[in-house]
Design a protein around this motif. Sequence first.
Motif, PDB file in Angstrom:
ATOM      1  N   ARG A 152      25.505  40.785  22.550  1.00  0.00           N
ATOM      2  CA  ARG A 152      25.002  39.492  23.038  1.00  0.00           C
ATOM      3  C   ARG A 152      26.078  38.718  23.798  1.00  0.00           C
ATOM      4  N   TRP A 153      27.327  38.837  23.346  1.00  0.00           N
ATOM      5  CA  TRP A 153      28.396  38.089  24.006  1.00  0.00           C
ATOM      6  C   TRP A 153      28.616  38.586  25.430  1.00  0.00           C
ATOM      7  N   TYR A 154      28.660  39.912  25.590  1.00  0.00           N
ATOM      8  CA  TYR A 154      28.979  40.482  26.897  1.00  0.00           C
ATOM      9  C   TYR A 154      27.750  40.686  27.790  1.00  0.00           C
ATOM     10  N   GLN A 155      26.557  40.482  27.247  1.00  0.00           N
ATOM     11  CA  GLN A 155      25.342  40.756  28.016  1.00  0.00           C
ATOM     12  C   GLN A 155      25.313  40.011  29.357  1.00  0.00           C
ATOM     13  N   PRO A 156      25.464  38.669  29.401  1.00  0.00           N
ATOM     14  CA  PRO A 156      25.504  37.984  30.699  1.00  0.00           C
ATOM     15  C   PRO A 156      26.884  38.027  31.358  1.00  0.00           C
ATOM     16  N   PHE A 157      27.909  38.266  30.557  1.00  0.00           N
ATOM     17  CA  PHE A 157      29.291  38.230  31.028  1.00  0.00           C
ATOM     18  C   PHE A 157      29.552  39.314  32.076  1.00  0.00           C
ATOM     19  N   ILE A 158      28.983  40.501  31.867  1.00  0.00           N
ATOM     20  CA  ILE A 158      29.242  41.635  32.756  1.00  0.00           C
ATOM     21  C   ILE A 158      28.802  41.328  34.183  1.00  0.00           C
ATOM     22  N   ALA A 159      27.565  40.872  34.334  1.00  0.00           N
ATOM     23  CA  ALA A 159      27.060  40.548  35.672  1.00  0.00           C
ATOM     24  C   ALA A 159      27.864  39.416  36.307  1.00  0.00           C
ATOM     25  N   ALA A 160      28.242  38.417  35.498  1.00  0.00           N
ATOM     26  CA  ALA A 160      28.993  37.272  36.018  1.00  0.00           C
ATOM     27  C   ALA A 160      30.356  37.707  36.556  1.00  0.00           C
ATOM     28  N   LYS A 161      31.046  38.572  35.825  1.00  0.00           N
ATOM     29  CA  LYS A 161      32.368  39.019  36.261  1.00  0.00           C
ATOM     30  C   LYS A 161      32.277  39.986  37.443  1.00  0.00           C
ATOM     31  N   CYS A 162      31.236  40.815  37.473  1.00  0.00           N
ATOM     32  CA  CYS A 162      31.038  41.694  38.625  1.00  0.00           C
ATOM     33  C   CYS A 162      30.804  40.849  39.876  1.00  0.00           C
ATOM     34  N   HIS A 163      30.037  39.790  39.733  1.00  0.00           N
ATOM     35  CA  HIS A 163      29.768  38.888  40.852  1.00  0.00           C
ATOM     36  C   HIS A 163      31.058  38.226  41.329  1.00  0.00           C
ATOM     37  N   ARG A 164      31.867  37.777  40.380  1.00  0.00           N
ATOM     38  CA  ARG A 164      33.134  37.132  40.738  1.00  0.00           C
ATOM     39  C   ARG A 164      34.063  38.108  41.453  1.00  0.00           C
ATOM     40  N   ALA A 165      34.101  39.356  40.981  1.00  0.00           N
ATOM     41  CA  ALA A 165      34.958  40.363  41.602  1.00  0.00           C
ATOM     42  C   ALA A 165      34.510  40.664  43.030  1.00  0.00           C
ATOM     43  N   LEU A 166      33.220  40.838  43.230  1.00  0.00           N
ATOM     44  CA  LEU A 166      32.690  41.139  44.559  1.00  0.00           C
ATOM     45  C   LEU A 166      32.905  39.978  45.519  1.00  0.00           C
ATOM     46  N   LEU A 167      32.706  38.767  45.026  1.00  0.00           N
ATOM     47  CA  LEU A 167      32.910  37.579  45.863  1.00  0.00           C
ATOM     48  C   LEU A 167      34.378  37.455  46.247  1.00  0.00           C
ATOM     49  N   GLY A 168      35.255  37.767  45.286  1.00  0.00           N
ATOM     50  CA  GLY A 168      36.682  37.712  45.559  1.00  0.00           C
ATOM     51  C   GLY A 168      37.112  38.733  46.600  1.00  0.00           C
ATOM     52  N   LYS A 169      36.478  39.897  46.572  1.00  0.00           N
ATOM     53  CA  LYS A 169      36.823  40.941  47.547  1.00  0.00           C
ATOM     54  C   LYS A 169      36.407  40.549  48.953  1.00  0.00           C
ATOM     55  N   GLU A 170      35.392  39.703  49.057  1.00  0.00           N
ATOM     56  CA  GLU A 170      34.933  39.210  50.354  1.00  0.00           C
ATOM     57  C   GLU A 170      35.840  38.111  50.898  1.00  0.00           C
ATOM     58  N   ASP A 171      36.664  37.553  50.033  1.00  0.00           N
ATOM     59  CA  ASP A 171      37.477  36.396  50.387  1.00  0.00           C
ATOM     60  C   ASP A 171      38.741  36.826  51.127  1.00  0.00           C
ATOM     61  N   GLU A 172      38.966  36.243  52.282  1.00  0.00           N
ATOM     62  CA  GLU A 172      40.154  36.555  53.077  1.00  0.00           C
ATOM     63  C   GLU A 172      41.437  36.157  52.355  1.00  0.00           C
ATOM     64  N   TYR A 173      41.314  35.169  51.463  1.00  0.00           N
ATOM     65  CA  TYR A 173      42.499  34.636  50.784  1.00  0.00           C
ATOM     66  C   TYR A 173      43.253  35.727  50.023  1.00  0.00           C
ATOM     67  N   ASN A 174      42.493  36.654  49.408  1.00  0.00           N
ATOM     68  CA  ASN A 174      43.122  37.706  48.613  1.00  0.00           C
ATOM     69  C   ASN A 174      43.993  38.643  49.441  1.00  0.00           C
ATOM     70  N   LYS A 175      43.721  38.711  50.735  1.00  0.00           N
ATOM     71  CA  LYS A 175      44.440  39.661  51.581  1.00  0.00           C
ATOM     72  C   LYS A 175      45.887  39.262  51.810  1.00  0.00           C
ATOM     73  N   HIS A 176      46.241  38.063  51.382  1.00  0.00           N
ATOM     74  CA  HIS A 176      47.637  37.633  51.481  1.00  0.00           C
ATOM     75  C   HIS A 176      48.499  38.293  50.399  1.00  0.00           C
ATOM     76  N   PHE A 177      47.863  38.911  49.408  1.00  0.00           N
ATOM     77  CA  PHE A 177      48.589  39.516  48.293  1.00  0.00           C
ATOM     78  C   PHE A 177      48.555  41.037  48.373  1.00  0.00           C
ATOM     79  N   ALA A 178      49.509  41.659  47.704  1.00  0.00           N
ATOM     80  CA  ALA A 178      49.474  43.119  47.581  1.00  0.00           C
ATOM     81  C   ALA A 178      48.229  43.512  46.799  1.00  0.00           C
ATOM     82  N   GLU A 179      47.710  44.702  47.049  1.00  0.00           N
ATOM     83  CA  GLU A 179      46.449  45.127  46.439  1.00  0.00           C
ATOM     84  C   GLU A 179      46.457  44.973  44.922  1.00  0.00           C
ATOM     85  N   GLU A 180      47.541  45.364  44.268  1.00  0.00           N
ATOM     86  CA  GLU A 180      47.591  45.310  42.805  1.00  0.00           C
ATOM     87  C   GLU A 180      47.639  43.874  42.259  1.00  0.00           C
TER      88      GLU A 180
END
Length: 247
Positions: A152-180
């Motif tokens: 129950r704890w992770y049920q909505p959490f998984i989709a929320a974090k996947c969404h955050r990760a995908l949105l972050g990958k779309e963000d140009e801001y992250n490209k200022h950092f090394a991949e890791e």
Amino acid sequence: MEHFIEGVHNYCDRWCERCVFTDRCRVFYMEEKDRKISAHDPKWETSLEPITKTLEEAKIMLEKMANEKGIDLAETDQEFEKERADKKSRVENHPLMKKSMDYLELSGEWLEKGQVKDNTDKIFQEVNLGIKSMQEGEREILLLRDSLEVIRWYQPFIAAKCHRALLGKEDEYNKHFAEEERDYNGSAKIARIAIERSMRAWASLLGFFEEEESAIFRILASLQQAQQVLERAFPNMDHFIRPGFDE
């Protein structure tokens, strides 16, 4: 204040009751202060003060992020709005979001059926009839409850974090950092941890719900598919060092 681990709250599972870093988490510290105020002031939770405080903190954070990215919050940019809408559409239609939402739907449907209560009653009945000892019954109840808490704890959490990760990958801001060091890898990493813990919890339920084996296997399959898509989308997430947790 120097003992806080900077950014530890950004890559955790938000399950403070089970976290070993609460005494070094700035967010937990701030929320704990609100809880203490609430305990002495019954009107605190129903007043506008906590909401106002949260909004002020969010505004400060937003202005800081906007300044870092060179964005004027007072200016409306149609091109920017279109680009943001396109990013949102790409994220929502990404296979990872579809798989994580499939799991959210399948697991939600199963949990609403009510088999959990029936199975718990069955364990109590077997103890009363002497089929199982009190100790065996307690162990089974505790395992069942713990597995369901995790699910129950992770049920909505998984989709929320996947969404955050995908949105972050779309963000140009992250490209200022090394991949890791890119933030989206941290979000993807905790999403995978949540998937793995959920899979173990669902697997433990197989022993309690033999008649639901097919349904549970479908849920496990949806989690595995989400994990596979996640690992393809974020092949470098293991290189991201989550503050506190991976150090």
